[in-house]
Design an enzyme around this catalytic site. Structure first.
Site, short mmCIF file in Angstrom:
data_model
loop_
_atom_site.label_atom_id
_atom_site.label_comp_id
_atom_site.label_asym_id
_atom_site.label_seq_id
_atom_site.Cartn_x
_atom_site.Cartn_y
_atom_site.Cartn_z
N GLU A 209 -2.61 8.93 -1.10
CA GLU A 209 -2.04 10.08 -1.79
C GLU A 209 -3.05 11.18 -2.11
O GLU A 209 -3.38 11.44 -3.27
CB GLU A 209 -1.36 9.61 -3.07
CG GLU A 209 -0.26 8.61 -2.81
CD GLU A 209 0.34 8.01 -4.07
OE1 GLU A 209 1.37 7.31 -3.94
OE2 GLU A 209 -0.21 8.25 -5.16
N GLU A 401 3.84 1.98 -0.07
CA GLU A 401 4.20 1.69 -1.46
C GLU A 401 5.68 1.99 -1.68
O GLU A 401 6.19 3.00 -1.20
CB GLU A 401 3.40 2.54 -2.46
CG GLU A 401 1.93 2.23 -2.54
CD GLU A 401 1.20 3.11 -3.55
OE1 GLU A 401 1.88 3.64 -4.48
OE2 GLU A 401 -0.02 3.28 -3.42
#
Length: 496
Positions: A209, A401
């Site tokens: 991220e 995720e």
């Protein structure tokens, strides 16, 4: 975890304010890679997964390892940040966390008992290279050798992430991610790790991220290093893209056959109204949040329409030749999904072109929320996976995720009966299987997270794990009902 990616309320709030964390549902797929199409297997029923599909869970070094001052590990920006009063709920820190540095074998054994075939973990840069450059800490590398070997011995694929937000503090002291030199430092560190462990590991994740650690860390100051400098944050996004390209080539130089990807937080976005201004804001947010780190790697340029074209190079610190440095033909794409975002036009934006802000809608996509307060939106999982596949074409996708915070503890009978987590995961997996059936080339799914852990600015107040960790009593591990349910999913390769 990771991310957090859409895991943290502060991210949900600020990502919207600065300019995006999400892909506008129904965004046109006009900018696919030339000649590419979405590839997947349309066979099977909804809820069934392709033969060979990989099931696993994800963790992050800083969130589970502890041992922050053990065996030569250096200080990270998060070690520094948690020492600032008022930054972390409950004044918590990660000095012990799940104590996985010492108990990694126990955690690997848990993953094996659940039948997992893949384990995503991260390698802590300051544990390997305490100053962020120069001297290598062999004890750090030895730890990751032991962890990796334990996974391989139990038949579990190791999937390491090279950077999950723990920048060595000396590099932040030198300017951090807004400084171009940080990109080369990451590439040097990556080469050290891959040279040491590449004989054991076939797939590598560069970033977790990048949107989160650049925007939340340098613009809003609600993640480490805690700076509130929006223009520095924009430059940090560009440096991260330079680093992504440099690290890709460093890995390939060491291990040409290795597969290299990155993990991006993604989400569908809902505009406040049907007005042209709000829809334009949502589209900008789509591009800035979901594509800002994908397009430079795959296409060598940024998505148009986010920053003013006449000022983009200046705002980013873009130099001639950067388009080639950024380019990295990734072998797979990691996607982290948790919920949706809501945005509207903001005429007072700090940065020209990023005129979006969050809002509280009267009508939400769902009235159900996790204990973190995030809307539960399974259909958004289908939407975003399908949309991203349209942009990335035939490149395999891994869900790196997906999960939810439910903070229930042990009951009187000693069990952790987290039925809401099971319901969340089941609904999302059904939507993922639908996306695969309709052509999305998804090959793996990692639940966030294996363990309850240190949840960044939330401290220990939010629990995402399949395994309950008793932080008050020696980090004892206790499988939740969701762990047993997930084991059945893995065993049958379908939703049960």
């Amino acid at each position: 975890m990771s991310r957090t990616s859409m895991r943290r309320r502060d991210f949900m709030r600020f990502a919207l304010a600065l300019g995006g964390n999400a892909l506008l549902t129904q965004t046109a797929l006009a900018e696919k890679l030339p000649g590419e199409s979405v590839v997947g297997s349309p066979k099977g029923r909804i809820g069934e997964f392709p033969k060979g599909f990989l099931w696993g869970a994800a963790t992050a070094a800083y969130q589970i390892e502890g041992a922050t001052h053990v065996d030569g590990r250096g200080e990270s920006i998060w070690d520094h940040y948690v020492g600032t009063p008022g930054k972390i709920k409950g004044s918590a820190n990660a000095a012990v966390a799940c104590d996985s540095y010492r108990r990694y074998a126990e955690d690997v054994a848990i993953a094996k008992r659940l039948g997992m075939q893949s384990y995503r973990y991260s390698i802590a840069w300051p544990r390997v290279q305490p100053q962020g450059s120069g001297i290598v800490n062999q004890k750090g590398l030895d730890y990751y050798r032991r962890l990796t070997d334990a996974l391989l011995e139990d038949g579990i694929r190791p999937l390491p992430t090279l950077y999950h937000w723990d920048l060595p503090q000396p590099l932040e002291d030198a300017g951090g991610w807004p400084e171009r030199d940080t990109a080369q430092r990451l590439a040097d560190y990556a080469r050290i790790v891959v040279d040491a462990l590449g004989d054991r590991i076939d797939q590598w994740v560069i970033f977790n991220e990048p949107y989160i650690f650049t925007v939340l860390g340098y613009a809003q100051g609600i993640h480490a290093p805690g700076r509130k400098e929006p223009l520095a944050a924009l430059r940090a996004t560009h440096v991260a893209n330079l680093a992504q390209g440099l690290v890709y080539r460093a890995i390939k130089a060491s291990r040409p056959r290795a597969e290299v990807g990155s993990a991006y937080n993604v989400a569908p976005v809902v505009p406040a109204t049907a007005s042209a201004a709000d829809r334009a804001a949502a589209e900008r947010q789509d591009k800035f949040g979901n594509l800002w780190f994908v397009y430079p790697a795959l296409k060598g340029h940024y998505p148009a329409g986010v920053l003013p074209s006449e000022r983009q190079s200046e705002l980013l610190g873009f130099r001639s030749g950067d388009e080639e440095i950024m380019r990295a033909p990734l072998d797979f794409i990691g996607l982290n999904y948790y919920s949706c975002s809501y945005v509207q036009e903001d005429a007072q934006a700090l940065i020209p072109g990023l005129g979006t802000k969050s809002f509280e809608p009267k009508k939400r996509v769902s009235q159900e929320k996790t204990d973190f307060g995030w809307d539960i939106y399974p259909k958004g999982f289908y939407d975003i996976v399908t949309e991203m596949a349209g942009h990335t074409g035939r490149i395999p996708i891994e869900i790196t995720e997906n999960g939810a915070a439910y903070n229930i503890g042990p009951s009187a009978d000693g069990g952790v009966h987290d039925a809401k987590r099971i319901a969340y995961a089941r609904a999302h997996l059904l939507e993922l299987s639908r996306a695969i059936r309709n052509g999305a080339p998804v090959r793996a799914y990692h639940h966030w997270s294996l363990l309850d852990n240190f949840e960044w600015s939330e401290g220990y107040t939010q629990r995402f794990g399949l395994i309950y960790v008793d932080f008050e009593n020696g980090q004892k591990r206790l499988p939740k009902d969701s762990a047993a349910w997930y084991a059945k999913i893995i065993a049958e390769n379908k939703v049960v």
